[in-house]
Design an enzyme around this catalytic site. Structure first.
Site, PDB file in Angstrom:
ATOM      1  NE  ARG A 160       0.315  -3.616  -1.489  1.00 10.84           N
ATOM      2  CZ  ARG A 160      -0.428  -2.540  -1.745  1.00 10.84           C
ATOM      3  NH1 ARG A 160      -1.340  -2.139  -0.899  1.00 10.84           N
ATOM      4  NH2 ARG A 160      -0.255  -1.880  -2.888  1.00 10.84           N
TER       5      ARG A 160
ATOM      6  CG  HIS B 247       3.060   0.320   0.133  1.00 11.85           C
ATOM      7  ND1 HIS B 247       3.691  -0.680  -0.567  1.00 11.85           N
ATOM      8  CD2 HIS B 247       4.040   1.142   0.594  1.00 11.85           C
ATOM      9  CE1 HIS B 247       4.995  -0.477  -0.543  1.00 11.85           C
ATOM     10  NE2 HIS B 247       5.233   0.615   0.157  1.00 11.85           N
TER      11      HIS B 247
ATOM     12  CE1 TYR C   6      -3.019   1.054  -4.236  1.00 11.73           C
ATOM     13  CE2 TYR C   6      -2.656   3.116  -3.071  1.00 11.73           C
ATOM     14  CZ  TYR C   6      -2.515   1.749  -3.154  1.00 11.73           C
ATOM     15  OH  TYR C   6      -1.883   1.062  -2.143  1.00 11.73           O
TER      16      TYR C   6
END
Length: 366
Positions: free
Chosen positions: A262, A266, A275
């Site tokens: 990805r 998100h 993160y």
């Protein structure tokens, strides 16, 4: 030969992901699979270019407040397009919230795909018309829907299989276990396609599973597992087409894991820099699935500047149409909140009547 007749070794995925095109765009050999025909390759490229442009336009519309939220699938186009292109005319697709590109590739009008994320009307499109379930936000619940539909189709004698997308994080959910187990026990014609983009929001894969690959999980349910390079659209198409064919032939379900990434956060509400490292993202951007397939097509004489420009122009036309249609305000009927909840009226009708009484008073206060 059904999965129950195979020995455990035959259920295991290969030691390396299936790959038909390497990162430079060069064809490579994979035992048991062949490079798809030139027409299929061109259509895979076209659909990925359109999908990437659609994704970018949807992301921009979210920043403009035209969509409530949008989960980008940039970087995962080979998985979504390759798998969907392998569907037969009678097959069903069960997408997640991140599979808007898959739905567009499947033939659902782009604006209808975005209607749910816009906050317009329920799932936004007619599932029966497009043979596509609603985009599913709760993880893995669509897997159970796919198993139920596929099992029912088989009982009716229909020549149909179901392709269901789940993410790596969804394989940790109880619903995924139940779907895998029942599909295998019933021999339901389902292909579970795991888009392993390596992050379940902020949780990395190594904090989710200790399995060698997610495809290895299939053996615990008695179904074959396949591991494919998820940035190789040709390989995704070939592996998924084989799995769907086996399902339709009565050989039961299978699990396909596409290893991909990805590229974006998100959703637009997420800050991925908190993160994961930028170097990791940059590394995967260099493995862009669109660039890989375009390189193959150019080297094979199936794509030149003129044909590439034509596809880009088509993609711009799609984006312009989406902008125009989503540039208008949504006129909502609050009473539709209560539609399609129960077959027979319940106490929800009382709540609907109460809402109908309160809304005019609130409008007067405004």
């Amino acid at each position: 030969m059904t999965a129950t007749e195979l020995n455990p070794q035959q259920l295991l995925p290969g030691e390396a992901p299936v790959r038909l095109v390497d990162e430079s765009g060069t064809p490579v050999q994979a035992e048991g699979f062949e490079l798809p025909a030139s027409g299929v390759l061109r259509e895979l490229h076209r659909s990925m270019v359109l999908g990437r442009r659609f994704d970018r336009q949807a992301t921009a519309l979210t920043k403009q407040g035209r969509l409530a939220v949008y989960p980008s699938s940039a970087g995962q186009e080979a998985c979504q397009v390759g798998a969907v292109q392998a569907l037969g005319a009678g097959d069903w697709l069960f997408p997640t919230y991140r599979d808007s590109v898959a739905l567009v590739t499947h033939g659902v009008p782009p604006v209808e795909v975005l209607e749910l994320l816009r906050g317009g009307w329920h799932c936004g499109y007619d599932p029966y018309r497009y043979r596509a379930g609603p985009q599913c936000t709760p993880l893995a619940t669509n897997a159970l829907h796919a198993v139920g539909l596929a099992h029912a189709a088989r009982l009716r004698g229909e020549d149909a299989a179901a392709l269901v997308f789940v993410g790596d994080g969804a394989t940790s959910e109880g619903d995924a276990h139940e779907a895998f187990n029942f599909a295998a026990v019933w021999g339901a014609p389902v292909v579970f396609f795991v888009q392993n983009n390596q992050w379940a929001i902020s949780v990395p894969l190594d904090k989710q599973s200790k399995a060698p690959t997610l495809a290895h999980k299939a053996i615990g349910y008695g179904m074959p597992g396949h591991h494919v390079d998820g940035n190789d659209a040709a390989a995704v198409y070939a592996v998924t087409a084989r799995a769907l064919s086996e399902a339709r032939a009565g050989n039961g379900p299978s699990l396909v894991e596409g290893l991909t990434y990805r590229m974006d956060a998100h959703t637009n509400a997420d800050d991925a820099t908190r993160y994961r490292l930028g170097d990791e993202v940059d590394l995967w951007r260099e493995r862009d699935p669109l660039d890989r397939l375009a390189a193959l097509l150019r080297e094979s004489g199936l794509l030149d500047d003129a044909s590439a420009h034509a596809v880009d122009e088509e993609a711009e036309g799609l984006a312009a149409d989406v902008r125009a249609q989503l540039g208008t305000d949504v006129h909502l009927n609050p009473d539709e909140l209560f539609a399609h909840v129960h077959a027979e009226p319940t106490r929800l009708r009382e709540q609907a009547d109460l809402l109908a009484e309160e809304l005019p008073a609130e409008q007067e206060e405004i």
